[in-house]
Design an enzyme around this catalytic site. Sequence first.
Site, PDB file in Angstrom:
ATOM      1  CB  SER A 169      31.469  53.471  40.677  1.00 46.98           C
ATOM      2  OG  SER A 169      30.539  52.525  41.138  1.00 46.98           O
ATOM      3  CG  ASP A 221      30.347  47.640  35.556  1.00 52.23           C
ATOM      4  OD1 ASP A 221      29.535  47.429  36.483  1.00 52.23           O
ATOM      5  OD2 ASP A 221      30.999  48.696  35.475  1.00 52.23           O
ATOM      6  CG  HIS A 245      32.099  48.268  38.876  1.00 49.76           C
ATOM      7  ND1 HIS A 245      31.392  49.231  38.189  1.00 49.76           N
ATOM      8  CD2 HIS A 245      32.326  48.766  40.123  1.00 49.76           C
ATOM      9  CE1 HIS A 245      31.184  50.267  38.988  1.00 49.76           C
ATOM     10  NE2 HIS A 245      31.744  50.010  40.166  1.00 49.76           N
TER      11      HIS A 245
END
Length: 388
Positions: A187, A284, A314
């Site tokens: 991320s 996501d 995610h």
Amino acid sequence: MEMFSKSVKKGVAVFALAAVTISLISIFFVQSWRYTEAGKVPPKTAVLLHAVNNRLLPEGKLEAPAFLAVKAPPTIERHQVTVPTRDGEDIPATVYQPIAAGPHPIIVYYHGGAFLEGYGDLDTHDNIIRSLAARTGAIVVAPAYRLAPTYAFPTAVNDSYDALTWAYEHADVLDGDRDRLAVAGDSAGGNLAAAVAIMSGEEGGPALSGQALLYPLATFEDTKFPSRDMYASGFYFLSRAVMEMAQQSYAPNEADWTSPYTSPLNAEDVSMMPSTLVITGEFDPLRDEGEALAKRLYNEGIYVQAQRFNGVMHGFISFYEVMERGDKGLQSAAAFLKEALNKELPEPQNSQPFAVEVIDGRDSWRDEAEAYVIGVYLLFKHMIQVFE
């Protein structure tokens, strides 16, 4: 004796009936949880989304119920170090050190968390980092880079690069091999890993053997990506509100959004980037930009593997202990990094159009069975919360 035998049979029948009833209730609820705002998701994804969105797991941590968690074998020792930064401050870092004698390859891992205080740290990502160290046999250095809003751009990326150079310079002390060095992150940490790779190339820093970017944020620019609109409500663990908060807190100066160190996707020159793995998830908001970054690198002649895991959200690799596709994602990252660090990746073959490898989105029988077990656990936990 006959009365005792009848009592036992009655007890068994009552237990069996209760078990069947609980199972049917669990199946009903798990199936209902599968229908989400963006479509139907697999059972395991459904129960984990339900657990986190209803705060039935420890807040701020994507953890599995303890009775289903599998601990990594004790092949890793962990110790704390301090890393000096260019502004004179020290930041803490955790070193995951193989017990076996080295020299070992080195991975610098950057944790996710939207660049924001309270959204992710080394504790919330300890399971991923520890398992990655165990699976690769590498030393993993994980810096606690400074976070917004207290520290805005470029502090986090400078801290991240300073941690890379620290690991390179201290390779001998760590029993590591500075010629086998890679970066990885998830991320926001994937964004930092890519930014560090660009910075190292531009500044003549340590040569990198590879990078693994797990569902990375690829750009701070307001680029239109379908996945940002489809999955940005927050139900899939990352919301538009959090992304905007990161944009405003970490990079409040709009002029910084075009920097290669905030937006690797939009960098003028990415040719110095190392061999790259990009992993994305179907549900996501960052899916499309991660794949766009992979395509950009591929088109520049860099060796790239791009994998999309269907049926997941995610942050899904944080659930690797109970989610099969999370475990496969982590294993894929470990396998890629091992090959990159050992110089075993093939040469780029870019004669064919870029393609993302799509990993099946269906649950295995084991994942589906575990989903219903977790469903029972969540129902009981929810009942306890109601009556407290």
